[in-house]
Design a protein around this motif. Structure first.
Motif, PDB file in Angstrom:
ATOM      1  N   MET A  31       0.827  -1.203   0.000  1.00 52.34           N
ATOM      2  CA  MET A  31       0.000   0.000   0.000  1.00 52.34           C
ATOM      3  C   MET A  31       0.860   1.252   0.000  1.00 52.34           C
ATOM      4  O   MET A  31       0.577   2.228  -0.710  1.00 52.34           O
ATOM      5  CB  MET A  31      -0.922  -0.010   1.228  1.00 52.34           C
ATOM      6  N   SER A  66      -5.120   1.106  15.574  1.00 57.88           N
ATOM      7  CA  SER A  66      -5.866   0.128  14.784  1.00 57.88           C
ATOM      8  C   SER A  66      -5.849  -1.241  15.439  1.00 57.88           C
ATOM      9  O   SER A  66      -6.859  -1.952  15.477  1.00 57.88           O
ATOM     10  CB  SER A  66      -5.290   0.041  13.366  1.00 57.88           C
ATOM     11  N   ARG A  76      -3.352   3.984   5.558  1.00 58.56           N
ATOM     12  CA  ARG A  76      -3.490   4.706   4.287  1.00 58.56           C
ATOM     13  C   ARG A  76      -4.013   6.130   4.551  1.00 58.56           C
ATOM     14  O   ARG A  76      -3.514   7.108   3.977  1.00 58.56           O
ATOM     15  CB  ARG A  76      -4.433   3.970   3.346  1.00 58.56           C
ATOM     16  N   ALA A  77      -5.014   6.227   5.431  1.00 54.88           N
ATOM     17  CA  ALA A  77      -5.553   7.548   5.760  1.00 54.88           C
ATOM     18  C   ALA A  77      -4.488   8.423   6.404  1.00 54.88           C
ATOM     19  O   ALA A  77      -4.405   9.629   6.135  1.00 54.88           O
ATOM     20  CB  ALA A  77      -6.759   7.400   6.694  1.00 54.88           C
ATOM     21  N   ASP A 137      -9.106  -1.908  10.728  1.00 57.15           N
ATOM     22  CA  ASP A 137      -8.355  -2.279   9.528  1.00 57.15           C
ATOM     23  C   ASP A 137      -7.037  -1.516   9.526  1.00 57.15           C
ATOM     24  O   ASP A 137      -7.020  -0.296   9.332  1.00 57.15           O
ATOM     25  CB  ASP A 137      -9.172  -1.955   8.283  1.00 57.15           C
ATOM     26  N   ASP A 191      -6.231   0.263   5.952  1.00 62.86           N
ATOM     27  CA  ASP A 191      -7.029   1.451   5.663  1.00 62.86           C
ATOM     28  C   ASP A 191      -6.690   2.589   6.626  1.00 62.86           C
ATOM     29  O   ASP A 191      -6.632   3.751   6.222  1.00 62.86           O
ATOM     30  CB  ASP A 191      -8.518   1.124   5.751  1.00 62.86           C
TER      31      ASP A 191
END
Length: 274
Positions: A36, A243, A255-256, A249, A252
């Protein structure tokens, strides 16, 4: 020399390097997270072989290292991980961080550096390397074809800064604050401009600034003071911890975080106000 931040174009802001402990999150999840990061345009992952009770790290990174150690992650596991994931990366560089006493001291130095290079690691930063061993370490790294990350502090002596700059073949890590990771200099990162300028006289390698960088504003301030890249550690590791604690997740969530700190190119509508 590995060009860790070669993909940056004019107007894109400083390169982005992120620190994580290998094994936090678990290695199978970390593999997806690394892919990612590559997709998101992150330039460098500073991937640490976990080691306990680091005197230079704050509580967030120390807890992360303990979780990774409890999962049985050591140098061999980390090198196998790099070897597996490296061929799948298009952009992301991996700089391995290993503590001298915990991970390297009891191994053959030259052979270990060759093994690290063979794993696909793009560079190596040795934490707490004894000064008396630096010359031999740098020579062995050159022989192994392994670029070296060196470090200095804003308040290091001029000879120490010059030596660190001259020996950096991957990038020079300018530590913004003499303290534990996660802490920022009292006067802010903008005050590092003079130090960056002085270091330029001693190296052609990129200069990256870390410690206390948490927000996009911090990233842009580091870029404005002339650094080639910014290193974010505690803020990102804290997002991983959140997390894991909330059974969210991890991919995710991270990534944010990456998108929240990535510099905005100067020609985008968000930057220009269009």
């Amino acid at each position: 020399m590995a060009d860790f931040f070669a993909h940056r174009r004019p107007g894109e802001g400083p390169g982005l390097a992120l620190f994580l402990n290998a094994g936090d999150p678990p290695l199978d999840v970390l593999a997806d997270l690394v892919l990612m990061l590559d997709e998101e345009g992150v330039d460098c992952l500073e991937l640490a072989v976990p080691f306990p009770d680091s005197v230079t790290d704050g509580p967030v990174i120390r807890r992360s290292a303990r979780r990774a150690l409890d999962r049985g992650v050591g140098l061999d596991e980390v090198l196998a991980f790099i070897a597996a994931v490296r061929p799948r990366l298009r952009r992301l560089r991996i700089a391995l961080l290993a503590d001298w006493s915990h991970s390297l001291k009891h191994r053959d130095p030259a052979g270990t550096l060759r093994t690290i290079a063979a794993s696909g690691a793009d560079g190596l930063l040795v934490h707490a390397l004894p000064p008396r061993l630096r010359a031999a370490h740098h020579a062995a790294a050159r022989d192994a074809g392994l670029p070296v990350v060196t470090t200095c502090y804003q308040r290091s002596s001029p000879p120490t800064m010059a030596e660190a700059a001259a020996e950096a073949t991957a990038y020079l890590y300018l530590v913004a604050h003499y303290g534990r990771s996660g802490t920022a200099p009292a006067g802010g990162h903008a005050g590092l401009a003079g130090t960056v300028s002085a270091l330029r006289a001693h190296t052609a390698s990129p200069i990256a600034i870390g410690f206390g960088v948490r927000t996009r504003e911090d990233v842009e301030t580091v870029g404005a003071c002339g650094a080639d890249a910014v290193i974010i550690g505690s803020a990102g590791v804290a997002r991983i911890e959140q997390s894991l604690d909330r059974a969210g997740d991890v991919i995710d969530g991270f990534r944010a975080f990456v998108r929240s700190v990535s510099p905005i190119p100067v020609n985008t509508p968000e930057r220009t106000g269009s």
